[in-house]
Design a protein around this motif. Sequence first.
Motif, PDB file in Angstrom:
ATOM      1  N   PRO A 118      71.088  51.220  16.526  1.00 44.83           N
ATOM      2  CA  PRO A 118      72.201  51.670  17.367  1.00 44.83           C
ATOM      3  C   PRO A 118      71.962  53.023  18.015  1.00 44.83           C
ATOM      4  CG  PRO A 118      72.769  51.810  15.035  1.00 44.83           C
ATOM      5  CD  PRO A 118      71.474  51.061  15.112  1.00 44.83           C
ATOM      6  N   ASP A 119      71.041  53.822  17.481  1.00 45.18           N
ATOM      7  CA  ASP A 119      70.766  55.135  18.079  1.00 45.18           C
ATOM      8  C   ASP A 119      70.148  55.023  19.462  1.00 45.18           C
ATOM      9  OD1 ASP A 119      71.630  56.518  15.804  1.00 45.18           O
ATOM     10  OD2 ASP A 119      69.639  56.435  14.876  1.00 45.18           O
ATOM     11  N   LEU A 147      67.419  63.576  23.718  1.00 40.98           N
ATOM     12  CA  LEU A 147      67.213  64.629  22.714  1.00 40.98           C
ATOM     13  C   LEU A 147      67.917  64.295  21.400  1.00 40.98           C
ATOM     14  CD1 LEU A 147      67.583  67.817  24.933  1.00 40.98           C
ATOM     15  CD2 LEU A 147      65.527  67.125  23.662  1.00 40.98           C
ATOM     16  N   ASP A 148      69.040  63.603  21.484  1.00 37.78           N
ATOM     17  CA  ASP A 148      69.806  63.265  20.281  1.00 37.78           C
ATOM     18  C   ASP A 148      69.348  61.959  19.632  1.00 37.78           C
ATOM     19  OD1 ASP A 148      71.410  65.524  20.390  1.00 37.78           O
ATOM     20  OD2 ASP A 148      72.843  64.579  21.753  1.00 37.78           O
ATOM     21  N   THR A 149      68.401  61.247  20.262  1.00 36.59           N
ATOM     22  CA  THR A 149      67.869  60.015  19.682  1.00 36.59           C
ATOM     23  C   THR A 149      66.704  60.361  18.768  1.00 36.59           C
ATOM     24  OG1 THR A 149      68.493  58.739  21.643  1.00 36.59           O
ATOM     25  CG2 THR A 149      66.826  57.780  20.188  1.00 36.59           C
ATOM     26  N   PRO A 150      66.738  59.952  17.503  1.00 35.01           N
ATOM     27  CA  PRO A 150      65.644  60.285  16.594  1.00 35.01           C
ATOM     28  C   PRO A 150      64.283  59.829  17.119  1.00 35.01           C
ATOM     29  CG  PRO A 150      67.506  59.410  15.370  1.00 35.01           C
ATOM     30  CD  PRO A 150      67.817  59.211  16.828  1.00 35.01           C
ATOM     31  N   MET A 151      63.269  60.600  16.817  1.00 40.55           N
ATOM     32  CA  MET A 151      61.915  60.292  17.255  1.00 40.55           C
ATOM     33  C   MET A 151      61.314  59.154  16.437  1.00 40.55           C
ATOM     34  SD  MET A 151      60.373  64.150  17.699  1.00 40.55           S
ATOM     35  CE  MET A 151      58.720  63.545  18.110  1.00 40.55           C
ATOM     36  N   TYR A 152      60.229  58.583  16.967  1.00 39.68           N
ATOM     37  CA  TYR A 152      59.348  57.705  16.207  1.00 39.68           C
ATOM     38  C   TYR A 152      58.063  58.437  15.819  1.00 39.68           C
ATOM     39  CZ  TYR A 152      61.743  53.249  17.342  1.00 39.68           C
ATOM     40  OH  TYR A 152      62.628  52.211  17.434  1.00 39.68           O
ATOM     41  N   PHE A 153      57.450  59.119  16.792  1.00 41.63           N
ATOM     42  CA  PHE A 153      56.099  59.639  16.566  1.00 41.63           C
ATOM     43  C   PHE A 153      55.799  60.774  17.537  1.00 41.63           C
ATOM     44  CE2 PHE A 153      55.778  56.170  19.654  1.00 41.63           C
ATOM     45  CZ  PHE A 153      55.149  56.818  20.711  1.00 41.63           C
ATOM     46  N   ARG A 206      64.917  67.950  19.301  1.00 38.82           N
ATOM     47  CA  ARG A 206      65.447  69.310  19.440  1.00 38.82           C
ATOM     48  C   ARG A 206      64.730  70.260  18.477  1.00 38.82           C
ATOM     49  NH1 ARG A 206      69.973  69.391  22.733  1.00 38.82           N
ATOM     50  NH2 ARG A 206      71.153  67.435  22.890  1.00 38.82           N
ATOM     51  N   ASP A 207      64.463  69.796  17.268  1.00 43.28           N
ATOM     52  CA  ASP A 207      63.688  70.623  16.326  1.00 43.28           C
ATOM     53  C   ASP A 207      62.267  70.835  16.833  1.00 43.28           C
ATOM     54  OD1 ASP A 207      65.857  70.821  14.637  1.00 43.28           O
ATOM     55  OD2 ASP A 207      65.171  69.220  13.285  1.00 43.28           O
TER      56      ASP A 207
END
Length: 453
Positions: A234-235, A258-264, A280-281
């Motif tokens: 859902p992200d 930017l608010d969607t979690p990364m994969y790699f 963002r981090d």
Amino acid sequence: MSASEPLTKDQLIAVMADGAKPKDQWRVGAEHEKFGFDRSTLRRPAYEGPGGIHAMLTGLQRFGWSPVEEGGHLIALERKNAEGFSASVSLEPGGQFELSGAPLLTMHDICNETGQHLMEVKQVADQINLGFLGAGFDPMWTREDVPVMPKGRYDIMRSYMPKRGKLGLDMMLRTCTIQANLDFSDEADMVAKFRTSLALQPIATALFACSPFIEGKPSGFLSARANVWTDTDPDRTGMIDFVFQDGFGFERYADYALDTPMYFAKRDGKYIDASGQSFRDFLKGELPALPGELPTIKDWNDHLTTLFPEVRLKSYLEMRGADGGPWSRICALPALWTGIFYDAPSLAAAWDLCKDWDIADHERLRRDVTRLGLKAEVAGRSVRDIAVDMVAIASAGLKARNKLSGGMVDERGYLAELEEIADSGLTPADRLLALYHGEWQGDVSRIYRDFAY
């Protein structure tokens, strides 16, 4: 390699905004995926072996394709056309074979490119006893039956996907799609096209629905592929309702990314697992997977490819709502969206079809068309009626474009199959089910004989 200076938000936005082009430079890119199968066993081919995907990629190089390797594995091919634009052949996680076409000017060019590719594929496939099938979802084989291709990003995704949804591995291993990539002139044009195409993407899903079978039996879905996307992650999937809100533009999409979690992240040709971590981090040099490192624009571009909404923004807009299918529908999808997008009156008319729908309508329609196809309803109208109007609007847009083949025929002919589907009210999946219950006598394997390229 990481950046020496932190990227600014304006630089991130520019990756998308810099795609803007004047109308006379607009082009269209067509992409399609297909399932390979061993003609003796009907099983999906492994990467290695005399009848494998590696052998397919090797054989295609005789037609001027250049190899692309990763970690010592041949994973893709590239070729430039006479204008200097590149096309590529690449692999999805389960060996689905994808053509990402060059950006071209007309539907005639796209259908020529597609036809040339399919003929090249058939020549090589015939020599190694492979066939290829266009469909939205693997009609016979389980996840466990599907060989996995040796690409680093897919290992990371296969590990992360089950944490975010039940069907992500099916998306990776058992689905195929047809896509079209189209240009915009500026931010306002991008917004108008994004909103219109996102709202109407479920109508395209119904028109192209071609995946009624799972593991040899009717599944209850007309587009099992589209259903997979409702429970993948859902992200990064879905109808992204902020597109319809006031103030939407390049910056809002950048915030979503930017608010969607990364994969790699990729370093020295290797994929670093950053699944679930924050870009963002990363911008602050605080990514746990790469402490102290700052991202490059390439990292941002890579991240944008890991977002999977029904319409995706890069330096162009990518239409993502259609099942894989036969050659004729590979050409029909870009024709549909080109007719709507590249003629201003047609874009306005298409928006009139859906401008009054609210986010609940969008979400419900997206789910309903997976089972009901053209029989679904939204805001008091049937999807079939909307589809008839949508295809007619696209046809008017293609007529206005007046791009002729050999000085004779314009691009409207590529919509003929969609006109017939909409008029009949029967999706391609409905027709497959009729064959299953009739002539095929319950034998799904007939699809490989009757519908292979």
